[in-house]
Write a protein that holds these residues in place. Structure first.
Motif, PDB file in Angstrom:
ATOM      1  N   HIS A  67       3.134  -4.923  13.985  1.00 13.53           N
ATOM      2  CA  HIS A  67       2.239  -5.592  13.029  1.00 13.53           C
ATOM      3  C   HIS A  67       1.003  -4.740  12.778  1.00 13.53           C
ATOM      4  CE1 HIS A  67      -0.746  -8.528  11.564  1.00 13.53           C
ATOM      5  NE2 HIS A  67       0.280  -9.241  11.144  1.00 13.53           N
ATOM      6  N   ALA A  68       0.445  -4.178  13.831  1.00 13.17           N
ATOM      7  CA  ALA A  68      -0.753  -3.345  13.690  1.00 13.17           C
ATOM      8  C   ALA A  68      -0.453  -2.088  12.878  1.00 13.17           C
ATOM      9  CB  ALA A  68      -1.301  -2.976  15.062  1.00 13.17           C
ATOM     10  N   ARG A  69       0.715  -1.486  13.108  1.00 17.66           N
ATOM     11  CA  ARG A  69       1.080  -0.290  12.354  1.00 17.66           C
ATOM     12  C   ARG A  69       1.300  -0.604  10.879  1.00 17.66           C
ATOM     13  NH1 ARG A  69       4.473   0.758  16.674  1.00 17.66           N
ATOM     14  NH2 ARG A  69       6.272   0.055  15.472  1.00 17.66           N
ATOM     15  N   VAL A  70       1.993  -1.697  10.632  1.00 17.79           N
ATOM     16  CA  VAL A  70       2.338  -2.038   9.249  1.00 17.79           C
ATOM     17  C   VAL A  70       1.080  -2.345   8.438  1.00 17.79           C
ATOM     18  CG1 VAL A  70       3.498  -3.726   7.775  1.00 17.79           C
ATOM     19  CG2 VAL A  70       4.657  -2.845   9.798  1.00 17.79           C
ATOM     20  N   PHE A  71       0.282  -3.292   8.922  1.00 17.69           N
ATOM     21  CA  PHE A  71      -0.828  -3.784   8.111  1.00 17.69           C
ATOM     22  C   PHE A  71      -2.150  -3.078   8.403  1.00 17.69           C
ATOM     23  CE2 PHE A  71       2.174  -7.442   8.362  1.00 17.69           C
ATOM     24  CZ  PHE A  71       2.567  -7.408   7.034  1.00 17.69           C
ATOM     25  N   GLY A  72      -2.141  -2.170   9.362  1.00 16.53           N
ATOM     26  CA  GLY A  72      -3.347  -1.389   9.635  1.00 16.53           C
ATOM     27  C   GLY A  72      -3.547  -0.259   8.647  1.00 16.53           C
ATOM     28  N   ALA A  73      -2.502   0.109   7.940  1.00 15.55           N
ATOM     29  CA  ALA A  73      -2.600   1.178   6.941  1.00 15.55           C
ATOM     30  C   ALA A  73      -3.166   0.615   5.648  1.00 15.55           C
ATOM     31  CB  ALA A  73      -1.219   1.784   6.679  1.00 15.55           C
ATOM     32  N   LEU A 144       0.300  -8.097  -5.362  1.00 18.40           N
ATOM     33  CA  LEU A 144       1.388  -8.583  -4.509  1.00 18.40           C
ATOM     34  C   LEU A 144       2.631  -7.713  -4.659  1.00 18.40           C
ATOM     35  CD1 LEU A 144       1.162 -12.463  -5.029  1.00 18.40           C
ATOM     36  CD2 LEU A 144       0.615 -11.199  -2.949  1.00 18.40           C
ATOM     37  N   GLU A 145       2.951  -7.361  -5.890  1.00 18.58           N
ATOM     38  CA  GLU A 145       4.150  -6.558  -6.127  1.00 18.58           C
ATOM     39  C   GLU A 145       4.000  -5.155  -5.543  1.00 18.58           C
ATOM     40  OE1 GLU A 145       6.933  -7.522  -7.017  1.00 18.58           O
ATOM     41  OE2 GLU A 145       6.692  -9.368  -8.178  1.00 18.58           O
ATOM     42  N   ARG A 146       2.793  -4.590  -5.619  1.00 15.74           N
ATOM     43  CA  ARG A 146       2.587  -3.264  -5.029  1.00 15.74           C
ATOM     44  C   ARG A 146       2.709  -3.322  -3.511  1.00 15.74           C
ATOM     45  NH1 ARG A 146      -1.686  -3.135  -9.067  1.00 15.74           N
ATOM     46  NH2 ARG A 146      -0.973  -1.859 -10.819  1.00 15.74           N
ATOM     47  N   LEU A 147       2.157  -4.372  -2.910  1.00 11.75           N
ATOM     48  CA  LEU A 147       2.299  -4.544  -1.464  1.00 11.75           C
ATOM     49  C   LEU A 147       3.763  -4.764  -1.102  1.00 11.75           C
ATOM     50  CD1 LEU A 147       1.248  -4.947   1.406  1.00 11.75           C
ATOM     51  CD2 LEU A 147       0.704  -7.332   0.802  1.00 11.75           C
ATOM     52  N   ARG A 148       4.442  -5.540  -1.893  1.00  9.03           N
ATOM     53  CA  ARG A 148       5.869  -5.789  -1.662  1.00  9.03           C
ATOM     54  C   ARG A 148       6.660  -4.483  -1.659  1.00  9.03           C
ATOM     55  NH1 ARG A 148       9.362  -9.402  -5.983  1.00  9.03           N
ATOM     56  NH2 ARG A 148      11.256  -9.683  -4.754  1.00  9.03           N
ATOM     57  N   THR A 149       6.380  -3.628  -2.618  1.00 10.31           N
ATOM     58  CA  THR A 149       7.060  -2.335  -2.693  1.00 10.31           C
ATOM     59  C   THR A 149       6.712  -1.460  -1.502  1.00 10.31           C
ATOM     60  OG1 THR A 149       7.109  -2.424  -5.120  1.00 10.31           O
ATOM     61  CG2 THR A 149       7.349  -0.252  -4.082  1.00 10.31           C
ATOM     62  N   ALA A 150       5.437  -1.457  -1.117  1.00 10.20           N
ATOM     63  CA  ALA A 150       5.007  -0.631   0.021  1.00 10.20           C
ATOM     64  C   ALA A 150       5.696  -1.070   1.303  1.00 10.20           C
ATOM     65  CB  ALA A 150       3.492  -0.709   0.178  1.00 10.20           C
ATOM     66  N   LEU A 151       5.843  -2.364   1.509  1.00 13.12           N
ATOM     67  CA  LEU A 151       6.501  -2.866   2.715  1.00 13.12           C
ATOM     68  C   LEU A 151       7.991  -2.534   2.694  1.00 13.12           C
ATOM     69  CD1 LEU A 151       4.783  -6.357   3.131  1.00 13.12           C
ATOM     70  CD2 LEU A 151       4.298  -4.260   4.404  1.00 13.12           C
TER      71      LEU A 151
END
Length: 224
Positions: A67-73, A144-151
């Motif tokens: 979780h920290a790696r994913v959302f820390g960026a 939201l869509e940009r975050l969705r793509t990044a994930l």
């Protein structure tokens, strides 16, 4: 189950699942999963229950680190306005406006997250003022869509949460239209498209499901 109840369950569940895997997260995880299983077997529900199952079986230390790696960026931050680009001043003004909407609705944030933090927005849309909350999510859909793509590009299980969130919103081609129609209802039932495939919106999924029989009011479960 009413459409609005299904949306509230999905958004509330997504809000919890996006939170840090701490003690409170694990206390709420079984309640969230139970509430989701009372929905029809729609793709949005399956995406969220998969993450519930993953969180329940993954070692806690590994999930916290992930979780920290994913959302820390910065490119994957849960502060949705950070994904809209442009100058910082408009983002500050929008954050102030969102805070005023919360205050006008009697909604006060207990944590330190910014007002555009996705988990906060989803909580407000599920339990605060659903109509205002959905309007904000629609307004912030490009982020939201940009975050969705990044994930999705990162290959994390959390990408399914963004798929489910976007599936509760009107189709992208209507995102710039008024949220409420003449009768106060939001346009529903069209495909919510992703980068590779369309994800049906909640009402269409629910109508086509063979498991659409009403159950207990699952929305109440997630409010504990």
């Amino acid at each position: 189950m009413e459409e609005s109840e299904a949306e509230a369950v999905l958004r509330r569940a997504a809000s919890v699942l996006l939170g840090p895997p701490d003690t409170r997260f694990y206390e709420r995880l079984p309640l969230v999963r139970r509430a989701l299983l009372e929905l029809p077997a729609i793709p949005a529900r399956r995406a969220l229950t998969r993450l519930c199952d993953h969180a329940a079986t993954e070692p806690e230390s590994d999930l916290r680190a992930h979780h920290a790696r994913v959302f820390g960026a910065r490119r994957r931050t849960l502060d949705v306005l950070d994904h809209t680009g442009g100058d910082a001043r408009p983002r500050r003004r929008l954050r102030a406006r969102i805070s005023r909407i919360y205050a006008d609705g009697g909604w006060y944030r207990a944590g330190s997250e910014r007002p555009d933090h996705l988990a906060v927005l989803l909580e407000f849309a599920a339990r605060g003022a659903p109509e205002h909350g959905e309007r904000m999510l629609v307004r912030l859909r490009p982020g939201l869509e940009r975050l969705r793509t990044a994930l999705a590009d990162y290959g994390t299980a959390y990408s399914g949460v963004l798929d489910a969130v976007c599936a509760t919103l009107p189709a992208p081609e209507r995102s710039d239209a008024p949220v409420g129609g003449a009768d106060g209802r939001t346009a529903r039932g069209r495909a919510v498209g992703g980068a590779d495939a369309a994800v049906p919106a909640v009402p269409m999924q629910a109508r086509r499901s063979e498991e659409a029989a009403a159950g207990p009011r699952a929305a109440e479960r997630t409010r504990r």
